[in-house]
Each structure stands twice: as structure tokens, then as C-alpha cells.
Scaffold this active site. Structure first.
Site, PDB file in Angstrom:
ATOM      1  N   TYR A  50     -39.910  17.483  -4.957  1.00 10.77           N
ATOM      2  CA  TYR A  50     -38.500  17.649  -4.742  1.00 10.77           C
ATOM      3  C   TYR A  50     -37.734  18.839  -5.354  1.00 10.77           C
ATOM      4  CZ  TYR A  50     -38.929  12.905  -2.699  1.00 10.77           C
ATOM      5  OH  TYR A  50     -39.359  11.680  -1.973  1.00 10.77           O
ATOM      6  N   HIS A 108     -48.110  10.912  -4.997  1.00  7.96           N
ATOM      7  CA  HIS A 108     -47.375  11.182  -3.642  1.00  7.96           C
ATOM      8  C   HIS A 108     -47.801  10.782  -2.428  1.00  7.96           C
ATOM      9  CE1 HIS A 108     -43.372  13.294  -2.577  1.00  7.96           C
ATOM     10  NE2 HIS A 108     -43.572  12.246  -1.962  1.00  7.96           N
TER      11      HIS A 108
END
Length: 278
Positions: A50, A108
């Protein structure tokens, strides 16, 4: 506003709703996160990819909240699944955020074609032993991936964060997680880039209850024993999204929402059996 807490398999706790930080970057991202922490959120969900771990850390420091009250999370990217790279990446995550530890750290995506997620998991286990991480978790793992973690390391994650919303309720995956004492966390809980918020079934329930469609959906997650991760940059919507613990959906409501499930319900066709993200 106090959010209920749940206890994970390793004895750590998390709030029953988490604030999502995807695409909240820079100074405006810091302000949105500070606002969330100010109106009652106790947890921030981030990721290395991110590119906002620095903003997360600044929001934590500027919030005025005691660190021990908060639950801060980040995630390991697919390009760093090699054991040594994974440990260095976790350290970099901490340096970026200027935090002493993460409450949660996830793999992730499993990236099964690359096939190094067990190596990455061993790195998270080591990072937990070193005190970098309080609880270790995964995102988007299927039963076959989780079984391999169990067989090769003896350790299952505390949380499996998966795409989950009324168009894609993941009944089988939720049941598997529950059976193995893994908490299900819901990303894209309000349906990213689809028409959930204007769905007539949900609008009818919301009108009867005097709530927003978003609140109905987030309450649905709660009643499925899932932890949703909504995101909003506006204080009004942030408050609305955590105001879901003073009402309930009926069995008929839950059954009506269940009819919305679609075989092709994923919003971006990100099937963890084949999807790769680096």
C-alpha cells in the site's frame, strides 16, 4: 464508541471491526487515519504494497492514543517470500512506520505458482519469536495452502483475511476457518466496484431498520462472526461504519442476504488458486 474485542487463537485480541487504509497515502491519508482513531477505531490495516506504512505510523503517533490500545497490521508482499528477504521486509515495515512491533503481520497472497509461501510463513514465525510481531496471519489462503502450513510448520494463522461480501460470502472457506480456530476477516466488505450499496434487497432491510445499507452489510459480517475492514476518509462515514453494535438482523434478513450470493461474486476475479500478486 467502544468496539467489542475478540480473542485470537494465540491469546492476542483484536477489535470486531478494523479500519482499512488502502489508497490512504501521504498527509491526507494520515488525517483520515487520525480521524478514524479519533472517532473510535482501534485497529488499522495496512500492507507493504500500500506504500503507506509511514503514514500509518505517523497517524498512530499523532493520534494521542496509547500504543497498547491499538492494533496495527501490515502485510508481506509476494516478491519477498524468500526467508531472508521476508525477515528484512518485516524490519523495513517497522522502520517505515517507526513502530517497535506490529500487532498483526500477514502474508498478503500465497502465490502458489511461485510456491514459497511456507518459507515466508517460517520467516513470520521467526519474526514473532524476535518480538517484531504479536500475531501472525495470512490473506487469501485456501484450505490447501493452510494445510501445507500446518503440515510443514505445525502453526496455523490466527486470521485468514479474504474477499467477503454478500455477493461472495465464502461459506465453505468461513466454515474451514472456523473449524480450525482461525478468525475470518473480510476485505472489500462493502463490495468494491459493484452495486451492493444500491441492491434492493439490502435497501429494503435498511429502510425497515432505519440504518444505511452499509451498516446493514457490516452488521451482516458481524453476525457471520467475520471482522470487516471498511474504509472511508470522511468522519461521518467512519462513525456510521462502526455504529453497527446497537441493532441486529433477523434470521429472515440473513436468509434474504444469503440469496445475493453469486458463483462469480469476486469483484476482480482474484482467485487465490491462480492469482499472483508481487
Amino acid at each position: 464508541m467502544k468496539i467489542p474485542q475478540i480473542t485470537l487463537s494465540d491469546g492476542t485480541t483484536i477489535p470486531d471491526i478494523t479500519f482499512g487504509t488502502y489508497k490512504l497515502n501521504g498527509a491526507s491519508g494520515v488525517e483520515a487515519m487520525k480521524s478514524a482513531l479519533g472517532v473510535g477505531y482501534d485497529a488499522l490495516d495496512s500492507a507493504f504494497n500500500y506504500e503507506n506504512e509511514g503514514a500509518v505510523g505517523k497517524a498512530v503517533r499523532d493520534s494521542g492514543r496509547p500504543r497498547e490500545e491499538l492494533r496495527i497490521a501490515s502485510k508481506l508482499p509476494g516478491r519477498h517470500h524468500a526467508y531472508d528477504e521476508a525477515l528484512a521486509t518485516i524490519e523495513e515495515s517497522l522502520y517505515r512506520a517507526q513502530l517497535e512491533y506490529y500487532d498483526l503481520y500477514y502474508i498478503h497472497w500465497p502465490n502458489p505458482k511461485v510456491g514459497r509461501y511456507v518459507e515466508a510463513w517460517k520467516a513470520l514465525i521467526e519474526a514473532q519469536k524476535r518480538g517484531y510481531i504479536r500475531s501472525i496471519a495470512v490473506c487469501n489462503f485456501l484450505p490447501e495452502h493452510l494445510e501445507r502450513l500446518k503440515s510443514e510448520t505445525g502453526v496455523l494463522p490466527s486470521i485468514n483475511q479474504i474477499e467477503l461480501h454478500p455477493y461472495f460470502p465464502q461459506d465453505d472457506m468461513r466454515a474451514w476457518n472456523r473449524e480450525h480456530n482461525i478468525v475470518t476477516q473480510s476485505w472489500s466488505p462493502l463490495g468494491r466496484a459493484n452495486d451492493l450499496l444500491t441492491n434492493p434487497v439490502l435497501e429494503k432491510i435498511a429502510k425497515r431498520l432505519g440504518k444505511s445499507v452499509g451498516q446493514v452489510i457490516l452488521r451482516w459480517h458481524h453476525q457471520l462472526d467475520c471482522v470487516p475492514i471498511p474504509k472511508s476518509a470522511t468522519p461521518k462515514r467512519q462513525i456510521e461504519n462502526i455504529s453497527i453494535f446497537d441493532f441486529s438482523l433477523t434470521d429472515d434478513d440473513m436468509k434474504a442476504i444469503a440469496t445475493l450470493a453469486r458463483p462469480d461474486g469476486r469483484t476482480h476475479n482474484q482467485d487465490p488458486a491462480v492469482y499472483e500478486e508481487f
